[in-house]
Each structure stands twice: as structure tokens, then as C-alpha cells.
Enzyme design. Sequence first.
Site, PDB file in Angstrom:
ATOM      1  N   SER A 115    -110.930 -23.982 -13.795  1.00  0.00           N
ATOM      2  CA  SER A 115    -111.358 -23.230 -12.615  1.00  0.00           C
ATOM      3  C   SER A 115    -110.580 -21.932 -12.513  1.00  0.00           C
ATOM      4  CB  SER A 115    -111.089 -24.087 -11.382  1.00  0.00           C
ATOM      5  OG  SER A 115    -111.191 -23.302 -10.214  1.00  0.00           O
ATOM      6  N   TYR A 165    -105.298 -28.938  -5.998  1.00  0.00           N
ATOM      7  CA  TYR A 165    -106.438 -28.986  -6.908  1.00  0.00           C
ATOM      8  C   TYR A 165    -106.204 -28.041  -8.086  1.00  0.00           C
ATOM      9  CZ  TYR A 165    -110.949 -27.626  -8.804  1.00  0.00           C
ATOM     10  OH  TYR A 165    -111.964 -27.320  -9.663  1.00  0.00           O
ATOM     11  N   LYS A 201    -105.608 -28.651 -12.278  1.00  0.00           N
ATOM     12  CA  LYS A 201    -106.368 -27.975 -13.342  1.00  0.00           C
ATOM     13  C   LYS A 201    -105.413 -27.279 -14.313  1.00  0.00           C
ATOM     14  CE  LYS A 201    -110.542 -29.107 -12.332  1.00  0.00           C
ATOM     15  NZ  LYS A 201    -111.402 -29.837 -13.280  1.00  0.00           N
TER      16      LYS A 201
END
Lengths: 679, 679
Positions: free
Chosen positions: B125, B153, B157
Site C-alpha cells: 500500500s 496497518y 505492510k
Amino acid sequence: MSYILVTGGAGYIGSHTVIELINHGYKVVIVDNLVNSSYDSVSRVEYIVKQKIPFYKIDLRDSDGLSKVFDDYPISAVIHFAALKAVGESTTIPLKYFENNVGCTISLLNVMKYHNVKTVVFSSSATVYGDATRFENMIPIPEECPTGPTNPYGHTKLTIETILKDLHASDPQWRAAILRYFNPIGAHPSGLIGEDPLGIPNNLLPFLAQVAVGRRAKLSIFGDDYESHDGTPIRDYIHVVDLAKGHIAALNYLSSLKPSQGLYREWNLGTGKGSTVFDVYHAFCRAVGHDLPYEVVGRRDGDVLNLTSKPNRANKELQWMAHLTIDDACRDLWNWTTKNPLGFHVKNYSVNEDAYGEDRVHTVEYPGFKVSIANYGATIIDIEVNGKPVVCKFDNLRDYHLPSNPCFGATIGRYANRIGGAQFTIGGKQYDVEKNEGANCLHGGSHGFNTQYFYGPIATHSEEDDSTTLKFVSFDKDGHAGFPGDLITTVAFKVQPKSLEFEFESSLSPKSSVDATVVNLTNHSYFNLCGEGTINETELLLASNNFLEVDSALLPTRSIKKWTRPDVSKPFTVGTAVFDNCFVLSDYSSKLDTRKERMVDVVHASHPGSKVKLTVSTTEPSFQLYTGDGVDTKGFFHRAGFAVEPCRFVNAARVDDWKKQVVLKKGEVYGSRIRYTFE
Amino acid sequence: MSYILVTGGAGYIGSHTVIELINHGYKVVIVDNLVNSSYDSVSRVEYIVKQKIPFYKIDLRDSDGLSKVFDDYPISAVIHFAALKAVGESTTIPLKYFENNVGCTISLLNVMKYHNVKTVVFSSSATVYGDATRFENMIPIPEECPTGPTNPYGHTKLTIETILKDLHASDPQWRAAILRYFNPIGAHPSGLIGEDPLGIPNNLLPFLAQVAVGRRAKLSIFGDDYESHDGTPIRDYIHVVDLAKGHIAALNYLSSLKPSQGLYREWNLGTGKGSTVFDVYHAFCRAVGHDLPYEVVGRRDGDVLNLTSKPNRANKELQWMAHLTIDDACRDLWNWTTKNPLGFHVKNYSVNEDAYGEDRVHTVEYPGFKVSIANYGATIIDIEVNGKPVVCKFDNLRDYHLPSNPCFGATIGRYANRIGGAQFTIGGKQYDVEKNEGANCLHGGSHGFNTQYFYGPIATHSEEDDSTTLKFVSFDKDGHAGFPGDLITTVAFKVQPKSLEFEFESSLSPKSSVDATVVNLTNHSYFNLCGEGTINETELLLASNNFLEVDSALLPTRSIKKWTRPDVSKPFTVGTAVFDNCFVLSDYSSKLDTRKERMVDVVHASHPGSKVKLTVSTTEPSFQLYTGDGVDTKGFFHRAGFAVEPCRFVNAARVDDWKKQVVLKKGEVYGSRIRYTFE
């Protein structure tokens, strides 16, 4: 009282921290999966601190197992060391490193959260900074230096820091102290615990130590063309004991926060003083006493000139500072190395797998001779000569706990044999001890040393006399069974190819609240040279036929009688004769510490059905000979074995003339030696 | 042929990528734990691609389960989507995010390594960049921009990128393509799959879509005082189909490497064109056709002006470029939203839990009326009126596979009823099909539609006529049982409070190698209005008493006879009369697609022991009435139920006058409707 859970407490830094925790009054539970460490370090820590430390062999990813520990102990905080930590290895098996280091931490934090334990001190590393020289003005390295580790090991540490930071942000009650270690070196000054790297050591000093003991040929110095005073790179080496104390400081800091206050904060643990590779090399050579071989080779990828810490934040906020020098560290490392040239591995020595604490049984094995000793009661579980046991023994360690166990193989204390009326007087003060044989106190009461958990052992091997020694210690608390004073007793079992020698040593703890106590120690092995049947055909030769006459309560009348029947120069067959007599040597010593006395062969034993011959020798003034007529326990009945118990005179605690044999004053040392020789 | 394993293949981007993979000739296996997605998206993808896609409901941390998938399929590469992905949620439960996202990836990589599968495309991302405006000259954001995610989050990643980088460094055979997504929007142009966020959507367009269908009151715009053309922040929105194609490009790139060459490389997947919040808002309002309510509120913490990608690396190296506009995305999102206002959730519709592929049974339930339909054979498993079944049914789905199953409830095709001599001719070409009833072909052969796996359903609910429709599709391959042409057949089951209406539609695939085939479709439910016993007391009223006379081979003589006994205007009790006759309507249609024809009530049925009355209606020219005299299967015997099978004339494929009823040419459409109404 709450506990500190120490994960990885069997490891290098973990074990040193456990000692500091206990020295600072904390209670500790250790969890370690032992993949890269040895329970020996825990048993040695117990030896050092003379306390039982609950230990669980658990992988932190076993949430259920870990949760059980939190159920069983009121844990207030966790110090999280457990991790794989070899930088080089991490570059070859990075998945394993992430799986283990990050996975274990997530599991641990989940379990902590579930049990509402939200205080954690995390063992991080200066590795998270990576090459701090890539920035301007970041040497010495402050905590504000941007992170950027350059290897998977460092990545796992930084990931865990991030997890803790995110966790604290999600729930500000969490308290996370991130301790970024610089280069830990040295060992505990006792020489009993230290770094025990698997394989080829990655770090300078462990490598140098292996050069010093001949396990490696020479040290490689990676580049001497850096811009330091001697051309080698500069690092910040910190004594492991200083480092361990940093954890106490961090815990204290966290405890000082307001009840509802959380925290996420990083602290460098370093000295702030850089040393070059050559500085360390020379310090270690000074400790060893001579120069060690080295070779300057090319620079290593990724090495930089200087990675010294700026420890000001920890100095100020944690009120912690490193005090020890690299000379201190080299001295302590060399002490550890010389005492433990193979780390926790000791020649001829092994231990039962997956048994910890009082379930441990230690075996020393030479060709044709094997001795096994348990922590429980410092008990000789087995002596085998040419593959056959020569002592009475239970198959199962649990059976040694049977009330009917007649002290098979056990160390007997604090007071072997009888104290009449279970009462004695020292310095005008009368002490009443446990009556466990009619009116008498026998073998220190019903929970004597034979039922106590001994700490250790410290196992060592000496090439000089080809001996392997297991040294245990007990801490018998003031008032236990009525005896006065905190008594510290070590029992060393020295095994040589055909002999087992004990050395007992007792002293009152300097902190003991009384100035004197009584001590009388022995070992209660029951010999049976055939390994089965009765001892009736056994032939004995005794060093003396003088024995203490006893009354109907089995207490000495104080007169020494001569046993007239056998010719003292010739062996006799025991037959059905019943012995439970204290034989006295003609020129007996009345010393409290007999260890320097002449060692006398007090009993020779042989048996027509066995090729094994036994000699019991001792420095003690007397020995009890017991034909085991009272034995009645699981699998063994009367006359299954005979005991020879070298010790002080029966009831000496109550007889003025003999008292000096057994009264131990603070500052004095009680000592004795016993040897079993087989041929 | 090797497979691509797609983890998280039931999710938003995963499902779109699976379609693109299949469109590009790849074979796919999906693994998804479905914690945040629905198997419906997989069954809809199957519907779209008309292929079976192996699916495993497995959490990636279940290494054994995952390893089994690698055992069962020759997997050459993995596209790894599976992850928790809500930024806001990640700040409240960071441990869960690390545990799931990082833990799953480590487990996956371990299993891949074990199976020597070392090619992975990772769904990363742009979040890993964090606030790229903190650097100079990093907008648009190139892959060289330093990372620094600002939420858990993003941390997960980045951690996974690091793991892959370390893994590639440790073993250069690994090929890891890191795809850093910007802001995926839109849906598949079919309107069958799209984003179905749980709870309150985090992202602009899903939120706006919920405003448009009335699920949310208004859109909040966080700040309109940024330095953009309209004051709202600029992001890089990419159509999910463009994004999905980026994965194909990455796979192709990895395949183009030399056999032993590994890789670790990041690529931005973005359009490179920034759009403001208002740009997107207006585009979506255009798609909807009117303005939607919004309110400008204060800026949101952490938001910055511009986070547009620099996609040049992907454009150049992957030869991939986003082509679709935000108007395209808004149109497709609105199409998806209007067709699926509650995402994959559909009113009155449910499916058996933990059943995937051909084991699925779909139930539509209204008060007092319930219909269950299986993918296997697009079979009506059950019709219940007021809690009681009115059809013959097996308790266990497996029993529908029994050879003795007389097509209970099944969809019958490709050719219902008999083809005499199992042979027919189209355009002079003769086709021989399977003889499974003497010399005849019955119901399309022994592996007709009744034994085939139908893809779907697409479940939809219409408030307008309070109906819930399940639409299935089958792909019957050219040559199956001897029939020519790839035949695509949809069966829609439309359930209303007291009725079930079928709509059949067939056409030859445009890619089909032949130009014409034959089709005759019906449903083979066996009614028993009492739910048990024989049908003998059932009263029937038929719309016609004309029927096709048959010879001894049960084939029409081509003469239409009149059945004289019952008065066609009055019901008769079936009694023991045996029917297996094709009744023909007086003004029957000969059209290939009868759906627009008048729907005629062809059979009314009632029973003195039941309150339920059944009417079978159809647009078809004839109906077979069968009293089930041949039924002999598990739990059911002759006359357990009667079937009314509206369809084309028996053997029409062989009768010139009737042929136009059943011969389907490429470009034409076969269609029919049947309805069961209960009162």
C-alpha cells in the site's frame, strides 16, 4: 507479592538480570524455550541467589501454556528478552527470525493483555539505529537518531518496538520501556554464569575468549584503517551486570509513574565511552596475562567507524549509569571462561531432559562408573560400577518422597543422627527441635536436608585430576524444625574414574539473626555390592572397633566401648549381626572443619558374589555403621543395604566435651570430607 | 498447467484480480479465511468467468491446511492479498493487525518455501510512504521515497515488505513483486462484484455510495482549506480493474526473468493523476444523476494536501498503465451499488454455512414459503409451504448424486425428454448423442445438467415486486454427451411470497466452434402436496387434453391425440392412472424463446389431505405429466410424486415441423418461463 516474568531468563542477559532482580527484592518467574540457552544457567542463578526460581520451558507462541503461568503467579510486569539474536544467522534464515521474535512477542502481548498485565520492559538493541554515521551529528547516538536497521535481526527488534508503540497508542495504559543495548560483554563476577554462544561466536570478546582457551586459532580484526586512535572501529561495550541493572532502573521508573499513567519510551543502555577493537583486545590480554594471536584482515561489509551511545537519557531519567570498565568485563569474562571453558557444557556430565528444579537428576559417567545425583535432598540416586548398581535405589524420583524412604542416598542435615530429647543449648540459650524419633530429633527432623531442594549444581570438570564435580547449595532457614540461624550448606560431589568424594561445607549466613547453631552432615547411601538380596554375606573391615555405648534411647552414655569380637585387622562377614553403632576413630579430630584432617579408610567392604570392592574414607572423627534393619519401603526390606555414615559423635550437641565438633558460630566454617572408592 | 494461488481472493481487490487472471489464461486457487469477505464474491466470479475456481476456507496460519493446497495443486506463484486493512481499526487493535497480517505472511512464506514456490506478488500500500510531503520533491511519490507509515496497518505492510526483502537477500531465488496501491475505487463493470465494507466505510467512495442508497445521511468532507483547486486534498484514485491488471503485469514481469533470476522490487500502482475529494464527489454525483448531501467539517489528523503516485516505474518496467477514469469508476461503483445495495447481503436469502462450490444450498424464505436450491444441478432441494415440504427431497445433498435419483428437483438439459435413436441432424450434419434409455437419449444423457455444477448464484432482491431471485449459469462444453457447441445457460429462480418462477435462457458461446445446437430445458420437481404417501388421491386439472401419441419406444408418432376421459374443465383424481405423456396446448407457440408468450396455467393440483394448492404455469408449448411410476430410490418409491415438465415437444430435434422449437443458432437465444404458484 507480585512477580516479574522474565522471558528468555535462561539467556545471557536474562540470567544476569534475574540475579539483579532478586538482589533488588523482586520475585521472578522465568519462561524460556531453551532453544538457544541452557537450564543450567537458571540452576546456577538459583545457586547464586539461593532461592527457588519458578521456571517454565514454554515457547511464547504457546499461548495456553503461557497463560497458565499468568494464572499461577501474580505477575505485575514482564521483561522480554526471549529472541533469536545472531545477526549473521538472521541474514540466512530471516523468516525464522521474524516468526520467532515477532511471533513470540505478539503472543506474549496478547496473553499479557488478556491478564491485564500492561507493563513490559523490552530488550531491544542499538542495531535498530543501523549505520548512525549516515546522519550528521548522530555520534554518540541519541534515542532521537532515526532508525534503520540493516539486517533481519535488527528488523525484528524495530518491528517489535513499533508494535509496542502502536499498542501504547491504542491503549495508553500500556507501559513499554524500550532498552536499546549497545555491546554487552563480561560475565557475572562469580564466574558461574556468562555468555555461552552456540557455534562460532559473532562477537569480539566471546571469540577472543575461545582463542584464549584454544577453541579458536586466532582473532580476525576486520580493518585497522579506520580513523580511530589505533585504526580499529569504535564500539560501546557495556558490562552485562551494568546492563542488567539498567532493567531494574527501568522497572523502577515504570513503577514510579502515576497509577493510570502509561508510557512508551526508548532508552539507550550504553556507557557513552567508545573503545576500539584493539582497546578491548588489549584489556582481555591483560586479564589472561599474555598476548593472544590475531590477524588484521579486510574491513567487513557494513562496518562503520564509530557506534558509541549517548546514554544521557537513561542516566538522567532512569538514574542509571554504567560503572564497570572493559577491564572489569575482561576479568569477569576470563574468570567465567577458565571456570567453564565449554560454557555450560561439562565433560562427562549430563542431566535428565525436560526436568527442571527439584526433578533434575545429574549424572557423571566414566567408563564403568556412573553416579547420579538429584537436587532433591542432594541425593545419590545411583552409583553403578561396571553397569550394575551398588546402592539401594528407587526407579522413580517420586519414590524418594515416600515417608517410608529410609533416606536412600540422601544428604543428611542440618543435624545427622540423634539429638537426645530434641533439645540443646548454645551460649545459655535452649533450643527445642523437632521430635521425630520418640523424644529424639533424628537426622534434622522429618523435613531435614534429605527432603529439601538443593540449588545448583555447579558442574565443573578438571583435566588435572580427571574429575567432574557437582556442587549444590542449600539454604536452611532460621527456625526450620527448630534449628537456629540461616544455614548455608554446600555439598560438592567430586567424581573420578572409580571414586566419589563429598565435601560438605556449612556456615551461617552473615545476615542470620543468631550467632551460632549446630551442624552435623553426612550421606546416607545404602550399599549392596550385589545390587540385590541381603547384605548378610558382605565382608567388612573396620578402621576401629571403638564405639559409643548407647542407652535404651539409642543415645551415647558418653563411654567409648571396645568391640572385642573381630580382629580389627581382618574382615568379618556381617551375617545376621545388627549394627546401628557409632564407631570412633582412635585419634579422632574434634575440629569443626575436618577437611584438612587425614583421610582415613574407615570401612572396606566386599562380597563373595560381587567383584566390586568398596572403601569408605573420611576426615570425620566417627562413623555410624547401620545394617538397615529398619528398612521397609517400596521394593526394599530390612538388610537390603548397609550404611556407613561418617559424621560427628552422636548427640554431640548435648555433650559439652563433644560440642565443639558441631557448634557453628557466625564467621566459622563447618567442613568434612567423605569418599567412596570402588575397585 | 500450473496455478496461481490467490490469498484473500474473496476480497475486493482479490476477486477482481482473479477475474483478470482467468481472463489472461491463468488457473487460480483461492485461499481466504472469509473473516472480512464473503464466498459470494467467489461464486459470483465463477458466474462471471464460467469456471470452477478451487476455494479453500483456510487461515494462512494453518500451515498444515495451507500445505495441503500446495500438495493438491501445482502452484507456480502466489498473489498475497489476505490482510486486515482498515486503517482506523488498526489503531485500536494493533496487535490483531500484526498477528494477522504479519503472522499470516510468515506462515505463507514458510509453506511456500517448503514447497519450493518462491514467486510472490504482494499487495502492499502507498500507506508505507506515510506523509510523503515531509520530504521535498516527493510528490508525486516515487518508489524511492523513504517509507514511514503512520498507523499500524501501514506498519504491518512495511514489515511484510521488509520480510520479503530480507528473504530475497537470504535466498536470491525468491521473486517478490511489491505492489504499492494508491486508492482503489470502482467495481467490476458487470456490477456483480465490488467493495462490500463491513460497518461504516472508511473510504470516500464506499461512504458516498452508502449515502446514495440512503444507508448514511451525508458525506463529511474533512477540510476544504487545502491548497488545491477546490480546497480539498488530492489523492490518486485508481479503478480496481486497472489495479487488478497491474497484478497480471507483475506476474508477467516475474515470468520474463531468467530461470534462476530472483528479484525484490517495489512498484507503485497508481494513475499518477491526482483528484480532489470534490472531483470524486462530483464524478459520483454525475453517475448517480443528482447531487448528494455533504458537509464540510474540520481537517482530519494526519491528512495532507497531496498524495499522488509517480507510476513511471510500473508504466515502464511492467508495461502497465491505468486507463480508466474516476468517471468510469463512479459509473461502475454505482452500477454495483444499485444492483447490490447491501453488498453481498440479500434480503430473505441465506446459504448453508461452510459449504463452498457444488456443496452450496441457497435458501430464499418468505413467511410460510421457503425454497432451497443447490448449485449441483441447479436443483430445487426443497419447497416448503407453511413449514411442510411439497416436493420429494433427500435429506442429504450427497444423495442427489445417487444413480437412482430420478432427477428430483433438477434442472433438465441440455435436452429434456427423449431424442429418438440418440441422433439428430442440423444443417445436414448428423450428431450422435449418448444413449442412456435404450436407443434414446433421455434428459441430455447420464451426465446432463441435473448432475452438473452451476455457477453462482447472483442473488438479488427487488423491493418493487417483493421478489428474491437466484440466477445460476452453466457452461456446457462442446461435445459433452455428443451435443455440439459451447452452451451457456442461465437459470433464474425468482421467489415471491407464494410462488417460484423459473426463467431459462441459453445461447451458444460466441467462441463456440459450431453454429447451431439443440436445447430443451425444464425442471423436474416431483410434487406431493401431502409431503408423504402416494399421489393417488391428488386431484388434477389440466389445461389441455391433447397429447402426443407415442410408440413403444415412447417416441411421438407425430399425431396429436385427444385424451377423452376427463372433462378438461373439471379436475380428476389421479387414482392409479399412469401418466408419462406430453400434453400439448391448443394454441401452442413454436418460438425458440417463449418468454414473451402468454403464461398459461397448465396444471392445477390439490389433495384432500392437504390445504396446499399448486398451479404450474408456463410459456412453453407443451408439458410432460409424469406420475413417477419409475421412481425407486433412497426413501422414495413409485408414485411418491408427480412431475409437470413444461418443455418443447418430445423428440422435436428429430421432427422437421417441430425443430424450430429446439434448434439454437449462434446469436439466437433460447428462452422459457415456468412458474409454480402455491395457495
